[in-house]
Design a protein around this motif. Sequence first.
Motif, PDB file in Angstrom:
ATOM      1  N   SER A   9       0.838  -1.194   0.000  1.00  0.00           N
ATOM      2  CA  SER A   9       0.000   0.000   0.000  1.00  0.00           C
ATOM      3  C   SER A   9       0.873   1.243   0.000  1.00  0.00           C
ATOM      4  O   SER A   9       2.064   1.188   0.273  1.00  0.00           O
ATOM      5  CB  SER A   9      -0.934   0.003   1.209  1.00  0.00           C
ATOM      6  OG  SER A   9      -0.198   0.058   2.399  1.00  0.00           O
ATOM      7  N   ILE A  12      -1.366   8.443  -0.076  1.00  0.00           N
ATOM      8  CA  ILE A  12      -1.705   9.386  -1.133  1.00  0.00           C
ATOM      9  C   ILE A  12      -2.260  10.644  -0.482  1.00  0.00           C
ATOM     10  O   ILE A  12      -3.265  10.595   0.226  1.00  0.00           O
ATOM     11  CB  ILE A  12      -2.752   8.786  -2.096  1.00  0.00           C
ATOM     12  CG1 ILE A  12      -2.223   7.496  -2.733  1.00  0.00           C
ATOM     13  CG2 ILE A  12      -3.124   9.810  -3.169  1.00  0.00           C
ATOM     14  CD1 ILE A  12      -3.271   6.722  -3.512  1.00  0.00           C
ATOM     15  N   ASN A  57      -0.427   9.671  -9.137  1.00  0.00           N
ATOM     16  CA  ASN A  57      -1.759   9.181  -8.764  1.00  0.00           C
ATOM     17  C   ASN A  57      -2.882   9.847  -9.542  1.00  0.00           C
ATOM     18  O   ASN A  57      -4.032   9.446  -9.415  1.00  0.00           O
ATOM     19  CB  ASN A  57      -2.002   9.386  -7.272  1.00  0.00           C
ATOM     20  CG  ASN A  57      -1.048   8.597  -6.428  1.00  0.00           C
ATOM     21  OD1 ASN A  57      -0.099   9.161  -5.895  1.00  0.00           O
ATOM     22  ND2 ASN A  57      -1.251   7.296  -6.336  1.00  0.00           N
ATOM     23  N   ALA A  71      -5.198   4.310  -7.424  1.00  0.00           N
ATOM     24  CA  ALA A  71      -4.950   3.835  -6.068  1.00  0.00           C
ATOM     25  C   ALA A  71      -5.337   2.370  -5.993  1.00  0.00           C
ATOM     26  O   ALA A  71      -6.009   1.847  -6.887  1.00  0.00           O
ATOM     27  CB  ALA A  71      -5.756   4.654  -5.060  1.00  0.00           C
ATOM     28  N   ARG A  72      -4.912   1.717  -4.910  1.00  0.00           N
ATOM     29  CA  ARG A  72      -5.239   0.304  -4.706  1.00  0.00           C
ATOM     30  C   ARG A  72      -5.889   0.127  -3.349  1.00  0.00           C
ATOM     31  O   ARG A  72      -5.741   0.960  -2.460  1.00  0.00           O
ATOM     32  CB  ARG A  72      -3.954  -0.539  -4.749  1.00  0.00           C
ATOM     33  CG  ARG A  72      -3.237  -0.483  -6.075  1.00  0.00           C
ATOM     34  CD  ARG A  72      -1.973  -1.277  -6.012  1.00  0.00           C
ATOM     35  NE  ARG A  72      -1.122  -0.754  -4.939  1.00  0.00           N
ATOM     36  CZ  ARG A  72       0.171  -0.964  -4.852  1.00  0.00           C
ATOM     37  NH1 ARG A  72       0.777  -1.691  -5.723  1.00  0.00           N
ATOM     38  NH2 ARG A  72       0.877  -0.463  -3.863  1.00  0.00           N
ATOM     39  N   ASP A  75      -4.575   1.458   0.220  1.00  0.00           N
ATOM     40  CA  ASP A  75      -3.840   2.720   0.191  1.00  0.00           C
ATOM     41  C   ASP A  75      -4.469   3.693   1.175  1.00  0.00           C
ATOM     42  O   ASP A  75      -5.690   3.746   1.335  1.00  0.00           O
ATOM     43  CB  ASP A  75      -3.849   3.339  -1.208  1.00  0.00           C
ATOM     44  CG  ASP A  75      -2.937   2.623  -2.190  1.00  0.00           C
ATOM     45  OD1 ASP A  75      -2.157   1.755  -1.744  1.00  0.00           O
ATOM     46  OD2 ASP A  75      -3.013   2.923  -3.392  1.00  0.00           O
ATOM     47  N   VAL A  77      -5.368   7.428   2.229  1.00  0.00           N
ATOM     48  CA  VAL A  77      -5.612   8.722   1.600  1.00  0.00           C
ATOM     49  C   VAL A  77      -5.714   9.777   2.690  1.00  0.00           C
ATOM     50  O   VAL A  77      -6.446   9.600   3.665  1.00  0.00           O
ATOM     51  CB  VAL A  77      -6.909   8.686   0.762  1.00  0.00           C
ATOM     52  CG1 VAL A  77      -7.180  10.037   0.136  1.00  0.00           C
ATOM     53  CG2 VAL A  77      -6.814   7.619  -0.308  1.00  0.00           C
ATOM     54  N   ILE A 148      -8.447   3.330   1.178  1.00  0.00           N
ATOM     55  CA  ILE A 148      -9.152   2.866  -0.017  1.00  0.00           C
ATOM     56  C   ILE A 148      -9.592   1.421   0.212  1.00  0.00           C
ATOM     57  O   ILE A 148      -8.796   0.582   0.634  1.00  0.00           O
ATOM     58  CB  ILE A 148      -8.258   2.943  -1.273  1.00  0.00           C
ATOM     59  CG1 ILE A 148      -7.851   4.392  -1.559  1.00  0.00           C
ATOM     60  CG2 ILE A 148      -8.943   2.304  -2.479  1.00  0.00           C
ATOM     61  CD1 ILE A 148      -8.962   5.292  -2.009  1.00  0.00           C
ATOM     62  N   VAL A 187     -11.649   5.744  -8.326  1.00  0.00           N
ATOM     63  CA  VAL A 187     -10.412   5.018  -8.035  1.00  0.00           C
ATOM     64  C   VAL A 187     -10.267   3.913  -9.063  1.00  0.00           C
ATOM     65  O   VAL A 187     -11.179   3.092  -9.224  1.00  0.00           O
ATOM     66  CB  VAL A 187     -10.435   4.435  -6.599  1.00  0.00           C
ATOM     67  CG1 VAL A 187      -9.184   3.619  -6.335  1.00  0.00           C
ATOM     68  CG2 VAL A 187     -10.567   5.566  -5.577  1.00  0.00           C
TER      69      VAL A 187
END
Length: 188
Positions: A9, A12, A57, A71-72, A75, A77, A148, A187
């Motif tokens: 991860s 972001i 990103n 993003a995965r 992740d 935020v 995320i 996303v």
Amino acid sequence: MDTSQFSSSQAIDIMVVIDTDYVKHYIQQNRLTPSTNMDKPVPVDHIAKYMIVPAANALLGQATGDLNLKARNGDRVSFRGSSIYQNSDDAVIIYGFKKYAGVEVFNGNPMVYDVVDRKQAAIPDHTKTNGLPAIPANVNFYSYDATIGSTGEGNYSLFFALYTLDPNNSDKQILYSYCVWDPTITVE
């Protein structure tokens, strides 16, 4: 060998910058009453609200009111809010983020505030004409954080408090209004 590209991860940062002059003008022009009730914020349009992410990103919508980001799941935020004045005259504090349509891209846990306390953050030396070299100062950096949990497109209500300088005390900021706008976050 750099293994950071293989980590599960990433963090972001999303900088939310709001032109508070525009928001105040919008409220006045549309004959809306500023709200002092955080549960009943004044709805505002998409104009003069900007979400900025690191270039790696950003897919679409960089520096607009709607953002398509890469993003995965997992992740982290961090939303950081600021007025166009860097919160020195008018100030913005993000206080809520709620899905009203589409996919819930966040993991469903409530977003929470986090703080990073930099004991020797670099700030301009105001005694120098160009501000350099920087001098160290204790500075707190705040973010409204989530994780995320899914890919897709979600429509959200982003709630923020708008503060202005007190007309009787230029050292004090006072609440002008609670506001809400409806960004779309995708996303991929």
